[in-house]
Motif scaffolding. Structure first.
Motif, PDB file in Angstrom:
ATOM      1  N   SER A 173       0.682  -1.314  -0.136  1.00 46.16           N
ATOM      2  CA  SER A 173       0.220   0.006  -0.151  1.00 46.16           C
ATOM      3  C   SER A 173       0.927   1.192  -0.039  1.00 46.16           C
ATOM      4  O   SER A 173       2.083   1.271   0.179  1.00 46.16           O
ATOM      5  CB  SER A 173      -0.953   0.013   1.250  1.00 46.16           C
ATOM      6  OG  SER A 173      -0.222   0.159   2.330  1.00 46.16           O
ATOM      7  N   VAL A 174       0.187   2.395  -0.289  1.00 51.71           N
ATOM      8  CA  VAL A 174       0.951   3.686   0.002  1.00 51.71           C
ATOM      9  C   VAL A 174       1.744   3.814   1.326  1.00 51.71           C
ATOM     10  O   VAL A 174       2.840   4.324   1.470  1.00 51.71           O
ATOM     11  CB  VAL A 174      -0.023   4.959  -0.355  1.00 51.71           C
ATOM     12  CG1 VAL A 174       0.723   6.028   0.133  1.00 51.71           C
ATOM     13  CG2 VAL A 174      -0.663   4.754  -1.639  1.00 51.71           C
ATOM     14  N   ASN A 175       0.880   3.500   2.345  1.00 53.30           N
ATOM     15  CA  ASN A 175       1.602   3.443   3.628  1.00 53.30           C
ATOM     16  C   ASN A 175       2.708   2.597   3.852  1.00 53.30           C
ATOM     17  O   ASN A 175       3.731   2.982   4.618  1.00 53.30           O
ATOM     18  CB  ASN A 175       0.255   3.403   4.821  1.00 53.30           C
ATOM     19  CG  ASN A 175      -0.557   4.287   4.444  1.00 53.30           C
ATOM     20  OD1 ASN A 175      -0.510   5.516   4.231  1.00 53.30           O
ATOM     21  ND2 ASN A 175      -1.949   3.954   4.855  1.00 53.30           N
ATOM     22  N   ASP A 176       2.317   1.461   3.409  1.00 54.46           N
ATOM     23  CA  ASP A 176       3.696   0.565   3.348  1.00 54.46           C
ATOM     24  C   ASP A 176       4.854   1.117   2.689  1.00 54.46           C
ATOM     25  O   ASP A 176       6.011   1.257   3.379  1.00 54.46           O
ATOM     26  CB  ASP A 176       3.351  -0.750   2.634  1.00 54.46           C
ATOM     27  CG  ASP A 176       2.385  -1.586   3.521  1.00 54.46           C
ATOM     28  OD1 ASP A 176       2.316  -1.501   4.690  1.00 54.46           O
ATOM     29  OD2 ASP A 176       1.642  -2.533   2.913  1.00 54.46           O
ATOM     30  N   LYS A 177       4.768   1.504   1.648  1.00 51.86           N
ATOM     31  CA  LYS A 177       5.973   2.317   0.833  1.00 51.86           C
ATOM     32  C   LYS A 177       6.515   3.363   1.685  1.00 51.86           C
ATOM     33  O   LYS A 177       7.653   3.473   1.753  1.00 51.86           O
ATOM     34  CB  LYS A 177       5.619   2.418  -0.481  1.00 51.86           C
ATOM     35  CG  LYS A 177       5.352   1.270  -1.517  1.00 51.86           C
ATOM     36  CD  LYS A 177       5.177   1.766  -2.831  1.00 51.86           C
ATOM     37  CE  LYS A 177       5.003   0.494  -3.691  1.00 51.86           C
ATOM     38  NZ  LYS A 177       4.747   0.754  -5.090  1.00 51.86           N
ATOM     39  N   LEU A 178       5.614   4.269   2.127  1.00 47.57           N
ATOM     40  CA  LEU A 178       5.871   5.459   2.630  1.00 47.57           C
ATOM     41  C   LEU A 178       6.827   5.181   4.081  1.00 47.57           C
ATOM     42  O   LEU A 178       7.829   5.672   4.102  1.00 47.57           O
ATOM     43  CB  LEU A 178       4.933   6.296   3.137  1.00 47.57           C
ATOM     44  CG  LEU A 178       5.125   7.402   3.769  1.00 47.57           C
ATOM     45  CD1 LEU A 178       6.054   8.569   2.986  1.00 47.57           C
ATOM     46  CD2 LEU A 178       3.730   8.426   4.178  1.00 47.57           C
ATOM     47  N   LEU A 179       6.184   4.250   4.769  1.00 49.61           N
ATOM     48  CA  LEU A 179       7.121   3.736   6.097  1.00 49.61           C
ATOM     49  C   LEU A 179       8.147   3.088   5.690  1.00 49.61           C
ATOM     50  O   LEU A 179       9.316   3.410   6.593  1.00 49.61           O
ATOM     51  CB  LEU A 179       6.130   3.003   6.710  1.00 49.61           C
ATOM     52  CG  LEU A 179       6.472   2.607   8.352  1.00 49.61           C
ATOM     53  CD1 LEU A 179       6.425   4.164   9.122  1.00 49.61           C
ATOM     54  CD2 LEU A 179       5.692   1.787   9.068  1.00 49.61           C
ATOM     55  N   ARG A 180       8.501   2.287   4.739  1.00 52.06           N
ATOM     56  CA  ARG A 180       9.659   1.571   4.477  1.00 52.06           C
ATOM     57  C   ARG A 180      10.789   2.582   3.878  1.00 52.06           C
ATOM     58  O   ARG A 180      11.857   2.549   4.151  1.00 52.06           O
ATOM     59  CB  ARG A 180       9.395   0.557   3.479  1.00 52.06           C
ATOM     60  CG  ARG A 180       8.348  -0.693   4.014  1.00 52.06           C
ATOM     61  CD  ARG A 180       8.259  -1.692   2.737  1.00 52.06           C
ATOM     62  NE  ARG A 180       7.512  -2.563   3.406  1.00 52.06           N
ATOM     63  CZ  ARG A 180       7.749  -4.021   3.265  1.00 52.06           C
ATOM     64  NH1 ARG A 180       8.976  -4.205   2.944  1.00 52.06           N
ATOM     65  NH2 ARG A 180       6.918  -4.785   3.849  1.00 52.06           N
ATOM     66  N   LEU A 181      10.231   3.595   3.208  1.00 49.91           N
ATOM     67  CA  LEU A 181      11.179   4.733   2.854  1.00 49.91           C
ATOM     68  C   LEU A 181      11.502   5.559   3.845  1.00 49.91           C
ATOM     69  O   LEU A 181      13.088   5.722   4.008  1.00 49.91           O
ATOM     70  CB  LEU A 181      10.469   5.319   1.827  1.00 49.91           C
ATOM     71  CG  LEU A 181      11.280   6.850   1.181  1.00 49.91           C
ATOM     72  CD1 LEU A 181      12.566   6.334   0.510  1.00 49.91           C
ATOM     73  CD2 LEU A 181      10.394   7.465   0.223  1.00 49.91           C
ATOM     74  N   LEU A 182      10.855   5.691   4.844  1.00 52.47           N
ATOM     75  CA  LEU A 182      11.205   6.726   6.042  1.00 52.47           C
ATOM     76  C   LEU A 182      12.291   5.929   6.889  1.00 52.47           C
ATOM     77  O   LEU A 182      13.189   6.317   7.218  1.00 52.47           O
ATOM     78  CB  LEU A 182       9.972   6.983   6.698  1.00 52.47           C
ATOM     79  CG  LEU A 182       9.091   8.024   6.192  1.00 52.47           C
ATOM     80  CD1 LEU A 182       7.712   8.158   6.961  1.00 52.47           C
ATOM     81  CD2 LEU A 182       9.684   9.478   5.753  1.00 52.47           C
ATOM     82  N   PHE A 183      11.868   4.618   7.081  1.00 55.97           N
ATOM     83  CA  PHE A 183      12.895   3.750   7.949  1.00 55.97           C
ATOM     84  C   PHE A 183      14.252   3.741   7.402  1.00 55.97           C
ATOM     85  O   PHE A 183      15.365   3.922   8.125  1.00 55.97           O
ATOM     86  CB  PHE A 183      12.205   2.628   8.298  1.00 55.97           C
ATOM     87  CG  PHE A 183      11.164   2.713   9.467  1.00 55.97           C
ATOM     88  CD1 PHE A 183      10.544   3.706   9.872  1.00 55.97           C
ATOM     89  CD2 PHE A 183      10.559   1.505   9.750  1.00 55.97           C
ATOM     90  CE1 PHE A 183       9.831   3.778  11.025  1.00 55.97           C
ATOM     91  CE2 PHE A 183       9.655   1.451  10.586  1.00 55.97           C
ATOM     92  CZ  PHE A 183       8.848   2.755  11.351  1.00 55.97           C
ATOM     93  N   PHE A 184      14.123   3.422   5.835  1.00 51.19           N
ATOM     94  CA  PHE A 184      15.475   3.008   5.127  1.00 51.19           C
ATOM     95  C   PHE A 184      16.310   4.492   5.180  1.00 51.19           C
ATOM     96  O   PHE A 184      17.387   4.531   5.335  1.00 51.19           O
ATOM     97  CB  PHE A 184      15.142   2.713   3.960  1.00 51.19           C
ATOM     98  CG  PHE A 184      16.490   2.308   3.244  1.00 51.19           C
ATOM     99  CD1 PHE A 184      16.912   0.769   3.402  1.00 51.19           C
ATOM    100  CD2 PHE A 184      17.026   2.915   2.177  1.00 51.19           C
ATOM    101  CE1 PHE A 184      17.940   0.237   2.882  1.00 51.19           C
ATOM    102  CE2 PHE A 184      18.307   2.464   1.733  1.00 51.19           C
ATOM    103  CZ  PHE A 184      18.845   1.190   2.007  1.00 51.19           C
ATOM    104  N   VAL A 185      15.455   5.713   5.098  1.00 50.84           N
ATOM    105  CA  VAL A 185      16.314   6.768   5.114  1.00 50.84           C
ATOM    106  C   VAL A 185      16.980   6.978   6.461  1.00 50.84           C
ATOM    107  O   VAL A 185      18.156   7.408   6.333  1.00 50.84           O
ATOM    108  CB  VAL A 185      15.345   8.152   4.749  1.00 50.84           C
ATOM    109  CG1 VAL A 185      16.141   9.513   5.299  1.00 50.84           C
ATOM    110  CG2 VAL A 185      14.911   8.053   3.301  1.00 50.84           C
ATOM    111  N   ALA A 186      16.337   6.720   7.582  1.00 52.20           N
ATOM    112  CA  ALA A 186      16.869   7.000   8.801  1.00 52.20           C
ATOM    113  C   ALA A 186      17.947   6.064   9.243  1.00 52.20           C
ATOM    114  O   ALA A 186      18.973   6.483   9.868  1.00 52.20           O
ATOM    115  CB  ALA A 186      15.721   6.788   9.662  1.00 52.20           C
ATOM    116  N   THR A 187      17.851   4.935   8.640  1.00 50.69           N
ATOM    117  CA  THR A 187      18.652   3.676   8.691  1.00 50.69           C
ATOM    118  C   THR A 187      20.267   4.246   8.089  1.00 50.69           C
ATOM    119  O   THR A 187      21.253   4.040   8.661  1.00 50.69           O
ATOM    120  CB  THR A 187      18.361   2.260   8.069  1.00 50.69           C
ATOM    121  OG1 THR A 187      17.117   2.002   8.987  1.00 50.69           O
ATOM    122  CG2 THR A 187      19.452   1.353   8.397  1.00 50.69           C
TER     123      THR A 187
END
Length: 316
Positions: A67-81
């Motif tokens: 979903s849009v929310n899945d992708k957004l959260l994964r992107l945010l977490f990866f940026v932070a990582t």
């Protein structure tokens, strides 16, 4: 920066990422995606990013698997990582930016999701956000406190459309009054290539409880090729209504220019009605469902735009 940029593309965006990497003459950086049984996930880079200029690409549209929310959260977490792992600078590359339609309060107590998404990116430590044709460029620029870069595909569309229009006069059309700024920019791109500015027009549009009304057309399109310009198509209702209005007002042919072809439920009506002669789109998203008449769709690749953005950012 002396070393080459590091480019990651997350799940669902790898094909686009490989195209950008090919334009840059590099390979996609490796990363691990792991999904847990309870729905949680983790992603981590599989090569050192310490002191590097890192770019993370993800197109934030919803699909069956994510979903849009899945992708957004994964992107945010990866940026932070990546930021935690010591990257000197992290840039998010967004062929399609989700939640960009709600950029202001149209009703009392409405959310302003463009600003909320911006705050999420900033909280994760992103240094720059690059997006292709967001719904409202002014709102996009104002929502982010970090650096932003806005890309448009106007010149790509113009080159293809000039071949199709031939020597016929054209009129650039906005499907509603709110899109006139976008049409003005497209007209300028056309003038830069053709050497002359075509006229513009727009349609009256009112939306209430999901129903679209209004049939007034402002501008002359008699004997002209009408080019309807918008940033996205979901159900196709607005685009179809505009195409029918252009034909009724004397347009010889009608072309649609849509950057983000979401093609949700109902979009099949675009071609069954016969009002649209050709639709020009980009590959910024993978459509949820392709319309029946594939011959009436021209898809323009935009990986080159993102590769150029990376070059300019990486070399400052």
């Amino acid at each position: 920066m002396s070393s080459k940029p590091v480019l990651f593309a997350l799940e669902g965006s790898q094909a686009f990422g490989h195209a950008v990497a090919s334009e840059l003459g590099i390979s996609l950086a490796a990363h691990e995606d792991r999904n847990f049984d309870d729905g949680e996930h983790k992603s981590r880079p599989l090569e050192s990013v310490r002191g590097r200029d890192v770019y993370v690409l993800h197109s934030l549209f919803g699909e069956e698997t994510l979903s849009v929310n899945d992708k957004l959260l994964r992107l945010l977490f990866f940026v932070a990582t990546v930021k935690d792992a010591g990257a000197e600078r992290v840039t998010a590359l967004l062929p399609y930016l989700a939640y960009a339609r709600k950029d202001r309060r149209g009703k009392s107590q409405d959310p302003v999701t463009t600003r909320y998404v911006a705050q999420l990116f900033e909280a994760m430590g992103v240094d720059c956000v690059v997006a292709l044709e967001v719904h409202n460029r002014g709102a996009f620029d104002n929502a982010f406190r970090c650096r932003t870069m806005h890309l448009d595909a106007h010149s790509l569309f113009v080159n293809s459309l000039m071949d199709r229009a031939g020597s016929e006069p054209v009129v650039i059309v906005s499907p509603d009054a709110g899109g006139t700024k976008r049409v003005d920019l497209f007209r300028d791109a056309w003038a830069e290539t053709a050497g002359e500015q075509p006229p513009t027009a727009f349609l009256e549009k009112h939306r209430r409880d999901g129903e679209v009304t209004g049939d007034a057309v402002v501008g002359d399109m008699t004997g002209k090729v009408a080019i309807i310009v918008d940033d996205m198509v979901a159900t196709g209702t607005t685009l179809l209504r505009a195409a029918e209005a252009c034909k009724n007002k004397g347009a010889t042919r009608v072309f649609g220019v849509i950057t983000h072809a979401l093609f949700g439920p109902g979009s099949e009506q675009l071609y069954r009605a016969g009002a649209m002669d050709q639709l020009f789109i980009t590959d910024s998203v993978t459509p949820q469902r392709a319309p029946d008449e594939q011959s009436q769709i021209t898809t323009l690749p935009v990986a080159g735009l993102f590769a150029q953005a990376v070059r300019e950012l990486h070399t400052d």
